[in-house]
Design an enzyme around this catalytic site. Structure first.
Site, PDB file in Angstrom:
ATOM      1  N   GLY A   1      21.316  11.331 -48.445  1.00  0.00           N
ATOM      2  CA  GLY A   1      21.739  10.463 -47.347  1.00  0.00           C
ATOM      3  C   GLY A   1      21.062  10.763 -46.026  1.00  0.00           C
ATOM      4  O   GLY A   1      21.483  10.272 -44.979  1.00  0.00           O
TER       5      GLY A   1
ATOM      6  N   LYS B   1      29.084   5.501 -54.564  1.00  0.00           N
ATOM      7  CA  LYS B   1      30.034   6.314 -53.778  1.00  0.00           C
ATOM      8  C   LYS B   1      31.260   5.452 -53.425  1.00  0.00           C
ATOM      9  O   LYS B   1      31.661   4.626 -54.240  1.00  0.00           O
ATOM     10  CB  LYS B   1      29.336   6.909 -52.554  1.00  0.00           C
ATOM     11  CG  LYS B   1      28.030   7.627 -52.959  1.00  0.00           C
ATOM     12  CD  LYS B   1      27.418   8.437 -51.872  1.00  0.00           C
ATOM     13  CE  LYS B   1      26.152   9.102 -52.426  1.00  0.00           C
ATOM     14  NZ  LYS B   1      25.516  10.006 -51.484  1.00  0.00           N
TER      15      LYS B   1
ATOM     16  N   GLU C   1      19.751  17.307 -57.098  1.00  0.00           N
ATOM     17  CA  GLU C   1      19.905  16.657 -55.797  1.00  0.00           C
ATOM     18  C   GLU C   1      19.993  17.729 -54.712  1.00  0.00           C
ATOM     19  O   GLU C   1      21.073  18.304 -54.494  1.00  0.00           O
ATOM     20  CB  GLU C   1      21.182  15.822 -55.767  1.00  0.00           C
ATOM     21  CG  GLU C   1      21.199  14.709 -56.778  1.00  0.00           C
ATOM     22  CD  GLU C   1      22.136  13.581 -56.353  1.00  0.00           C
ATOM     23  OE1 GLU C   1      21.663  12.448 -56.252  1.00  0.00           O
ATOM     24  OE2 GLU C   1      23.326  13.855 -56.101  1.00  0.00           O
TER      25      GLU C   1
ATOM     26  N   GLU D   1      28.971  16.064 -52.912  1.00  0.00           N
ATOM     27  CA  GLU D   1      30.060  15.608 -52.038  1.00  0.00           C
ATOM     28  C   GLU D   1      31.417  16.004 -52.615  1.00  0.00           C
ATOM     29  O   GLU D   1      32.384  16.217 -51.884  1.00  0.00           O
ATOM     30  CB  GLU D   1      29.948  14.086 -51.828  1.00  0.00           C
ATOM     31  CG  GLU D   1      28.772  13.766 -50.907  1.00  0.00           C
ATOM     32  CD  GLU D   1      28.176  12.386 -51.075  1.00  0.00           C
ATOM     33  OE1 GLU D   1      28.785  11.527 -51.727  1.00  0.00           O
ATOM     34  OE2 GLU D   1      27.062  12.179 -50.546  1.00  0.00           O
TER      35      GLU D   1
ATOM     36  N   HIS E   1      28.966  16.216 -58.215  1.00  0.00           N
ATOM     37  CA  HIS E   1      28.156  15.752 -57.076  1.00  0.00           C
ATOM     38  C   HIS E   1      28.443  16.664 -55.882  1.00  0.00           C
ATOM     39  O   HIS E   1      29.574  17.121 -55.705  1.00  0.00           O
ATOM     40  CB  HIS E   1      28.509  14.292 -56.755  1.00  0.00           C
ATOM     41  CG  HIS E   1      27.565  13.692 -55.766  1.00  0.00           C
ATOM     42  ND1 HIS E   1      27.664  13.949 -54.414  1.00  0.00           N
ATOM     43  CD2 HIS E   1      26.493  12.881 -55.914  1.00  0.00           C
ATOM     44  CE1 HIS E   1      26.686  13.315 -53.782  1.00  0.00           C
ATOM     45  NE2 HIS E   1      25.962  12.665 -54.668  1.00  0.00           N
TER      46      HIS E   1
ATOM     47  N   ASN F   1      24.456   5.299 -57.525  1.00  0.00           N
ATOM     48  CA  ASN F   1      25.753   5.903 -57.191  1.00  0.00           C
ATOM     49  C   ASN F   1      26.261   5.189 -55.939  1.00  0.00           C
ATOM     50  O   ASN F   1      25.762   5.430 -54.842  1.00  0.00           O
ATOM     51  CB  ASN F   1      25.545   7.407 -56.936  1.00  0.00           C
ATOM     52  CG  ASN F   1      26.794   8.086 -56.412  1.00  0.00           C
ATOM     53  OD1 ASN F   1      27.879   7.519 -56.415  1.00  0.00           O
ATOM     54  ND2 ASN F   1      26.629   9.325 -55.956  1.00  0.00           N
TER      55      ASN F   1
ATOM     56  N   SER G   1      17.796  10.598 -51.197  1.00  0.00           N
ATOM     57  CA  SER G   1      16.967   9.671 -50.419  1.00  0.00           C
ATOM     58  C   SER G   1      15.842   9.038 -51.231  1.00  0.00           C
ATOM     59  O   SER G   1      14.734   8.864 -50.721  1.00  0.00           O
ATOM     60  CB  SER G   1      16.424  10.350 -49.158  1.00  0.00           C
ATOM     61  OG  SER G   1      17.509  10.737 -48.322  1.00  0.00           O
TER      62      SER G   1
END
Ligand code: PGA
Length: 249
Positions: A170, A12, A164, A96, A94, A10, A204
């Site tokens: 991250g 992003k 996730e 985010e 996701h 991904n 991660s």
């Protein structure tokens, strides 16, 4: 019934047309892999990446789509558009997007239905926050997200789930192997097609932890953010899934 392993990158909001050399390096690694390899670049690169990956085993995916096929939705991209540009998969829900764009489970569910109607495989993301995990609610939260986000006809839809934990994305922190195993088993129990649905772990994933995570029984692959931007790291993660000479699970 066997499930293929899927290693998905991904990117992003990263990547320009100058990033396409990446695929020349990744192609032989994908060719030799027991895993399916998917890269989800920003929408602007889906078509050029799909072109660059023609004749390779690398698949291309989007990072989001709108629930409608067309219309007055400035700035949005529909599932048929992603398909037309060369995508085979699309990441949906996701964390985010859930946090930054207010996406609710019902929005993810509508997008997933649109994606599969357009012939895309939805990669539906779920995961708890640190507060929720510390309160002992991780499984309950993820179960609720799954129930609300999966398309209603999920028994007939080819889909992928990505677990996730939000606090692992991250941050360099990963869930413990025990927690990942427990959550993946809990997710599998709740699926309409438990034997054939791929459940990825994300948060991660790096070359040095990929093999241990991928060795867990209910972990069918990885969704890789930061480490997918570096072709050497991403290749190492693809290699951790085993070579094409080994039997796929
Ligand atoms: P990360 O991101 O690997 O950088 O933690 C994973 C993701 O957000 O999909």
């Amino acid at each position: 019934m066997s499930r293929r392993t899927l290693i998905a990158g991904n990117w992003k909001m990263n990547g320009l047309t100058g990033s396409l050399d990446y695929f020349r390096e990744l192609a032989p690694v994908a060719a030799d892999s027991a895993a399916e390899v998917l890269v989800c670049p920003p929408a602007t690169l889906i078509h050029p990446v799909a072109q660059a990956c023609r004749g390779t085993r690398i698949r291309v995916g989007g990072q989001d789509c709108h629930a409608r096929n067309s219309g007055a939705h400035t700035g949005d991209i529909s599932a048929p558009m992603l398909r037309d540009a060369g995508a085979s998969h699309v990441i949906l829900g996701h964390s985010e997007r859930r946090a930054g764009h207010g996406e609710r489970d019902m929005d993810v569910q509508a997008k997933a239905a649109a994606a599969s109607a357009a012939g895309l495989v939805p990669v539906i993301c779920v995961g708890e926050t640190l507060t929720e995990r510390e309160a002992g609610q991780a499984v309950e939260v993820v179960a609720r997200q799954l129930a609300g986000s999966l398309p209603e006809n999920s028994a007939i839809v080819d889909l992928v789930i990505a677990y996730e934990p939000v606090w692992a994305i991250g941050t360099g922190l990963t869930a413990s192997l025990t927690d990942v195993a427990e959550m993946h088993a809990a997710i599998r129990e709740r699926l309409k097609n438990p034997l054939t649905t791929c459940i990825l772990y994300g948060g991660s994933v790096k070359p040095d932890n990929a093999e241990a995570l991928l060795s867990l029984a209910d972990v069918d692959g990885a969704l890789v953010g930061g480490a997918s931007l570096d072709v050497t790291d991403f290749s190492a993660i693809v290699r951790a899934a085993g070579s094409g000479t080994q039997l796929a699970r």
